[in-house]
Design a protein around this motif. Structure first.
Motif, PDB file in Angstrom:
ATOM      1  N   ASP A   1     -60.846 -14.693 -29.556  1.00 44.69           N
ATOM      2  CA  ASP A   1     -60.641 -16.029 -29.003  1.00 44.69           C
ATOM      3  C   ASP A   1     -59.817 -16.914 -29.932  1.00 44.69           C
ATOM      4  OD1 ASP A   1     -62.044 -15.329 -26.769  1.00 44.69           O
ATOM      5  OD2 ASP A   1     -63.937 -16.233 -27.414  1.00 44.69           O
ATOM      6  N   ARG A   2     -60.014 -16.803 -31.240  1.00 44.55           N
ATOM      7  CA  ARG A   2     -59.289 -17.685 -32.166  1.00 44.55           C
ATOM      8  C   ARG A   2     -57.787 -17.383 -32.130  1.00 44.55           C
ATOM      9  NH1 ARG A   2     -58.528 -15.053 -37.243  1.00 44.55           N
ATOM     10  NH2 ARG A   2     -59.338 -12.913 -37.207  1.00 44.55           N
ATOM     11  N   ILE A   3     -57.410 -16.107 -31.993  1.00 44.52           N
ATOM     12  CA  ILE A   3     -55.995 -15.766 -31.893  1.00 44.52           C
ATOM     13  C   ILE A   3     -55.443 -16.171 -30.530  1.00 44.52           C
ATOM     14  CG2 ILE A   3     -54.335 -13.872 -31.905  1.00 44.52           C
ATOM     15  CD1 ILE A   3     -56.000 -12.448 -33.932  1.00 44.52           C
ATOM     16  N   ARG A   4     -56.210 -15.941 -29.481  1.00 42.63           N
ATOM     17  CA  ARG A   4     -55.787 -16.338 -28.132  1.00 42.63           C
ATOM     18  C   ARG A   4     -55.529 -17.839 -28.075  1.00 42.63           C
ATOM     19  NH1 ARG A   4     -56.189 -13.934 -23.273  1.00 42.63           N
ATOM     20  NH2 ARG A   4     -57.354 -12.239 -24.237  1.00 42.63           N
ATOM     21  N   GLU A   5     -56.416 -18.623 -28.668  1.00 44.67           N
ATOM     22  CA  GLU A   5     -56.253 -20.070 -28.647  1.00 44.67           C
ATOM     23  C   GLU A   5     -55.005 -20.487 -29.421  1.00 44.67           C
ATOM     24  OE1 GLU A   5     -57.384 -24.000 -27.535  1.00 44.67           O
ATOM     25  OE2 GLU A   5     -57.996 -21.999 -26.836  1.00 44.67           O
ATOM     26  N   GLN A   6     -54.731 -19.829 -30.538  1.00 46.61           N
ATOM     27  CA  GLN A   6     -53.533 -20.156 -31.307  1.00 46.61           C
ATOM     28  C   GLN A   6     -52.264 -19.870 -30.502  1.00 46.61           C
ATOM     29  OE1 GLN A   6     -52.224 -17.574 -34.458  1.00 46.61           O
ATOM     30  NE2 GLN A   6     -51.915 -19.288 -35.872  1.00 46.61           N
ATOM     31  N   VAL A   7     -52.225 -18.736 -29.806  1.00 51.06           N
ATOM     32  CA  VAL A   7     -51.062 -18.395 -28.987  1.00 51.06           C
ATOM     33  C   VAL A   7     -50.893 -19.391 -27.846  1.00 51.06           C
ATOM     34  CG1 VAL A   7     -50.074 -16.651 -27.447  1.00 51.06           C
ATOM     35  CG2 VAL A   7     -51.165 -15.947 -29.579  1.00 51.06           C
ATOM     36  N   ILE A   8     -51.990 -19.794 -27.224  1.00 55.13           N
ATOM     37  CA  ILE A   8     -51.943 -20.761 -26.127  1.00 55.13           C
ATOM     38  C   ILE A   8     -51.369 -22.094 -26.606  1.00 55.13           C
ATOM     39  CG2 ILE A   8     -53.396 -22.192 -24.634  1.00 55.13           C
ATOM     40  CD1 ILE A   8     -55.213 -19.730 -24.288  1.00 55.13           C
ATOM     41  N   LEU A   9     -51.840 -22.557 -27.762  1.00 56.32           N
ATOM     42  CA  LEU A   9     -51.369 -23.838 -28.279  1.00 56.32           C
ATOM     43  C   LEU A   9     -49.919 -23.750 -28.739  1.00 56.32           C
ATOM     44  CD1 LEU A   9     -54.501 -24.938 -30.337  1.00 56.32           C
ATOM     45  CD2 LEU A   9     -53.828 -25.673 -28.049  1.00 56.32           C
TER      46      LEU A   9
END
Length: 472
Positions: free
Chosen positions: A360-368
């Motif tokens: 989730d932490r990597i997914r959130e970084q890519v989304i932002l």
């Protein structure tokens, strides 16, 4: 194309008189309409080159069950040819529009050519503006219930008789009359057999959130039953008066608009005297009423005393809209509002995870970082997209002792909506990372595009077209 207008040789446009300017504007519109008509014709020809039979040529990969991963795409009404779905994307990028807009363009072209032939002829001869014809095509494609070819032909005859000069209201009535005339709802058990389908149900509530005013407001359009309209009007009037009694100095229109928001939050105007409560329950023990999730991003800096100061303006992920800090404060201070503050994520950090799954932490970084799907001209919000390995992850690399070519590392990840994820995986489209959040795409026909935080930029002139005879 001002230089092509009806000005004499060596005459500056600024030197034209009123009559000449009007003539020049009219000439420019004629050129624009002719170009739009040709674009419709070329879009239909592009569809001709990509019938469903061409799917096995366009998609070289198949699923485990041997079924083609590309499907037929019906984008116009009954009687129009279907097309291979992946052909739409390349047309859209060449035109500088989204895949959805390109699909709409092809659909309108096919609808006009196959189901509205009279109107199509008038468009191609310059008698009807293409935008008017596309409005008719949109209505006949999406009519409910669907129009048969015969019904669409009747609409075509009526519209062509007046050279396409119909407005939206007239068109709605014409489609409703067509549905009744051809008894398209006769099989509906709820329909009156003596009357058929009288009209399309016009009730709707539409929030125009794609058009946000700088003041942070949007339009809401609705058509409801007469009795419901009276009830809504009475509730809004009462809410506006209640706000005035509680000390509001806003105008009547502003108070009615605020009362509508209170109505959506189970009439929390009754609790306007208790503001600023936090947590999952108010002081009266009732659960919070506002559960809308908005993602607002503001620049922040630390000051000497250790406090954090936010910038006055920020960005909403939803629809990529500007938002003011004062607006967010007002929302947070409203009654029964739950506020969650997420930790700041460094978008420049390289996060990595073992294996294929994306934490989730990597997914959130890519989304932002990406904010939207990174395919050229696509604007789908990244929060609803897949996170793709730009260089494909090799599931057998570890067991066979080979280096992993496509690691789960933020520089190797990008947000792609489901359609463009499939397009990248199963066609000749491919892309490379050229910088943090920057990608270079290449289409099957060699067109190249740069996609970054500022949008999409074509990188070079298109390749020379191959000479091939026109399809009869």
């Amino acid at each position: 194309m001002i230089e092509t207008l009806e000005a004499g040789p060596g005459t500056e446009v600024d030197d034209l008189g009123p009559a000449a300017l009007l003539a020049s504007i009219r000439s420019a519109r004629a050129v624009e309409d002719a170009a739009a008509a040709r674009q419709l014709d070329l879009a239909a020809r592009w569809a001709d080159l990509h019938p469903p039979e061409s799917i096995h040529h366009a998609a070289t990969f198949t699923s485990g069950r041997g079924i083609s991963l590309e499907v037929e795409e019906p984008i116009a009404g009954e009687g129009c040819p279907t097309v291979a779905e992946f052909c739409v994307a390349e047309l859209g990028t060449v035109l500088g529009i989204s895949t959805v807009s390109a699909k709409r363009l092809i659909g309108h072209a096919l609808e006009l050519r196959h189901r509205l032939p009279r109107l199509w002829t008038q468009v191609q001869s310059g008698r009807v503006a293409p935008w008017r014809a596309r409005m008719v095509a949109e209505a006949t494609i999406h009519a409910t219930p669907s129009l048969t070819p015969e019904a669409a032909g009747w609409v075509d005859a009526q519209v062509a008789a007046v050279a396409g000069r119909v407005g939206p209201a007239q068109l709605d009535r014409l489609v409703a009359e067509t549905i009744k005339r051809f008894e398209l709802a006769a099989d509906d058990p709820a329909a009156d057999p003596e009357d058929g389908y009288l009209s399309v149900d016009p009730r709707h509530v539409t929030v125009h959130d794609e058009d946000v005013h700088f003041a942070g407001t949007v339009r809401i359009e609705a058509e409801v039953d007469l009795a419901d309209a009276f009830d809504v009007d009475r509730v809004l009037t009462h809410g506006a008066e209640l706000r005035k009694a509680l000390g509001s100095t806003e105008s009547l229109d502003a108070r009615r608009a605020a009362a509508l928001g209170d109505l959506a939050r189970t009439q929390t105007a009754l609790d306007l005297h208790t503001q600023g409560n936090t947590g999952t329950r108010d002081a009266d023990g009732l659960p919070v009423a506002r559960e809308v999730v908005l993602h607002a991003h503001f620049d922040a800096r630390s000051v000497g005393d250790g406090d954090t100061v936010f910038g006055p303006t920020g960005r909403l992920e939803e629809r990529q809209r500007l938002v003011l800090l004062e607006q967010v404060r007002a929302w947070c201070g409203d009654s029964r509002t739950k506020v969650t503050v997420q930790p700041v994520i460094d978008l420049n950090a390289h996060l990595e995870a073992p294996g294929y799954e994306i934490p989730d932490r990597i997914r959130e970084q890519v989304i932002l970082r990406d904010t939207t799907c990174v395919f050229p001209f696509c604007t789908r919000p990244a929060r609803g997209c897949d996170v793709d390995h730009v260089i494909e992850y090799d599931h057998d690399a570890d067991t066979e002792g080979r280096p992993q070519p496509g690691p789960t590392l933020t520089p190797n990840l990008a947000a792609l909506c489901r359609f463009h994820h499939r397009l990248k995986t199963h066609t000749a489209w491919h892309y490379d990372v050229i910088g943090p959040g920057e990608f270079e795409w290449t289409s099957p026909h060699g067109h190249r595009y740069r996609r970054d935080a500022d949008g999409t930029t074509p990188l070079d002139p298109p390749p020379e077209p191959s000479r091939r005879p026109d399809r009869p």
